[in-house]
Design a protein around this motif. Structure first.
Motif, short mmCIF file in Angstrom:
data_model
loop_
_atom_site.label_atom_id
_atom_site.label_comp_id
_atom_site.label_asym_id
_atom_site.label_seq_id
_atom_site.Cartn_x
_atom_site.Cartn_y
_atom_site.Cartn_z
N ASP A 92 14.99 9.62 -17.88
CA ASP A 92 15.03 8.16 -18.02
C ASP A 92 16.29 7.67 -18.72
OD1 ASP A 92 12.66 8.03 -16.71
OD2 ASP A 92 11.43 7.44 -18.43
N GLY A 93 17.20 8.59 -19.07
CA GLY A 93 18.52 8.19 -19.58
C GLY A 93 18.60 7.97 -21.07
N ARG A 94 17.89 8.76 -21.85
CA ARG A 94 18.02 8.61 -23.30
C ARG A 94 19.49 8.77 -23.70
NH1 ARG A 94 14.62 9.23 -27.99
NH2 ARG A 94 15.89 9.77 -29.81
N SER A 95 19.93 7.93 -24.64
CA SER A 95 21.32 7.98 -25.08
C SER A 95 21.46 8.26 -26.58
CB SER A 95 22.03 6.66 -24.77
OG SER A 95 21.38 5.57 -25.42
N LYS A 96 20.46 7.92 -27.38
CA LYS A 96 20.60 8.11 -28.82
C LYS A 96 20.21 9.53 -29.23
CE LYS A 96 17.77 5.01 -30.51
NZ LYS A 96 16.87 4.26 -31.42
N LEU A 141 6.39 18.61 -26.77
CA LEU A 141 7.80 18.31 -27.05
C LEU A 141 8.67 18.39 -25.79
CD1 LEU A 141 10.22 17.78 -28.91
CD2 LEU A 141 10.28 20.24 -29.39
N VAL A 142 8.59 19.49 -25.06
CA VAL A 142 9.46 19.65 -23.89
C VAL A 142 9.17 18.61 -22.82
CG1 VAL A 142 10.08 21.20 -22.00
CG2 VAL A 142 10.00 22.07 -24.34
N PRO A 143 7.90 18.34 -22.44
CA PRO A 143 7.67 17.27 -21.46
C PRO A 143 8.24 15.92 -21.89
CG PRO A 143 5.69 18.60 -21.70
CD PRO A 143 6.65 19.06 -22.76
N VAL A 144 8.10 15.59 -23.17
CA VAL A 144 8.63 14.33 -23.67
C VAL A 144 10.16 14.31 -23.56
CG1 VAL A 144 9.03 13.01 -25.78
CG2 VAL A 144 6.72 13.70 -25.15
N PHE A 155 5.30 3.79 -25.46
CA PHE A 155 6.72 3.56 -25.75
C PHE A 155 7.56 4.05 -24.57
CE2 PHE A 155 4.58 4.18 -29.86
CZ PHE A 155 4.96 3.03 -30.53
N PRO A 156 7.63 3.28 -23.49
CA PRO A 156 8.32 3.73 -22.28
C PRO A 156 9.84 3.83 -22.41
CG PRO A 156 7.57 1.46 -22.03
CD PRO A 156 6.95 1.97 -23.30
N ASP A 157 10.43 3.10 -23.33
CA ASP A 157 11.88 3.15 -23.53
C ASP A 157 12.26 4.55 -24.02
OD1 ASP A 157 14.52 2.95 -24.34
OD2 ASP A 157 14.25 1.11 -25.50
N PRO A 158 13.16 5.25 -23.32
CA PRO A 158 13.52 6.61 -23.73
C PRO A 158 14.22 6.68 -25.09
CG PRO A 158 15.01 5.83 -22.02
CD PRO A 158 13.90 4.82 -22.11
N ASP A 159 14.69 5.55 -25.58
CA ASP A 159 15.33 5.50 -26.90
C ASP A 159 14.41 4.93 -27.98
OD1 ASP A 159 17.81 6.62 -26.25
OD2 ASP A 159 18.57 4.71 -25.50
N ALA A 160 13.12 4.77 -27.66
CA ALA A 160 12.21 4.12 -28.61
C ALA A 160 11.95 4.97 -29.84
CB ALA A 160 10.88 3.80 -27.92
#
Length: 250
Positions: free
Chosen positions: A83-87, A73-76, A51-56
């Protein structure tokens, strides 16, 4: 596009220090909502690959505090940040475990910024009966630390994930609401030195008592995998979980 079934993506099936199998973890999807269950030390790369999308991933549920269930958890989160997660990220766990996770996040983020750039929303298992589209229930297993199995129900179908620990009356009752149970099965037979883990004899009895459910085994001690596979060969109700497999519960 929303769906009327549950999808299970198996990321890892291994016990804590297995050199050949990543730590046990799955992603459960329904109605475009993805819930990651556990994120151990060796899971981050597998999750990013699948799941490469940071918002997946919408939410994470943690069964208990051991490293092979929480140390990824922390590495993820750092990868999602870069990668710019927004949600927002929803995290579901026991109140005791939240304390440990917050300490872990604080240590892991040291020197990398002042705060996470996306919102973290905490949910306690004590007062949560729904996460995303899933109805959820919890039951405590018999383990060396607090571990809570989870039952997710959606569209009249159920998926249960045991986390670690031996089966209790409460977890057995929880599993009656599941079509598919992922059960930690460390040994082929009971061993008092590993009393805080489940064994195959227990699972086979549980399956006999629940003929309508399927049981997928994971977190198997690495030197008993071959023996366990031989014992359950041909059993259509009980089998070993396979990393990378995708299961649909319809």
């Amino acid at each position: 596009m929303t769906s009327d079934y549950m999808r299970i993506d198996v990321l890892g099936v291994g016990e804590a220090f297995d050199p050949n199998f990543a730590n046990s973890s799955v992603v459960v999807t329904a109605a475009d909502f993805r819930l990651l269950i556990d994120c151990g030390a060796t899971i981050a790369g597998h999750l990013m690959g699948k799941f490469p999308d940071p918002d997946a991933i919408d939410a994470i549920y943690f069964t208990h505090m051991h490293p092979d269930h929480i140390f990824g958890l922390v590495p993820v989160m750092l990868n999602w940040r870069d990668d710019g997660r927004s949600k927002p990220l929803h995290i579901l766990c026991s109140p005791q475990l939240r304390t440990h996770l917050e300490k872990l996040m604080e240590l892991g983020f040291t020197g990398l910024g002042s705060a996470w750039p996306f919102t973290i929303i905490w949910h306690s298992i004590l007062d949560t009966d729904m996460i995303g589209p899933f109805d959820c229930k919890f039951a405590r297993s018999d383990h060396s630390v607090q571990n809570h199995a989870i039952l997710l129900r959606y569209a009249n179908k159920g998926f249960a994930y045991s986390g670690d620990g031996n089966v209790t009356a409460d977890t057995a009752a929880l599993f009656t609401g599941a079509d598919l149970v992922f059960q930690e099965t460390y040994l082929t037979r009971h061993d008092p030195q590993h009393a805080a883990h489940c064994d195959l004899e227990t699972v086979l009895q549980l399956a006999s008592d629940m003929p309508g459910a399927r049981f997928w085994l994971y977190h198997i001690k690495r030197d008993v995998r071959a023996e366990m596979a031989k014992i359950i060969q041909g059993n259509e109700q009980v089998r070993m979980a396979v990393p990378g497999e995708v299961i649909e519960i319809r």
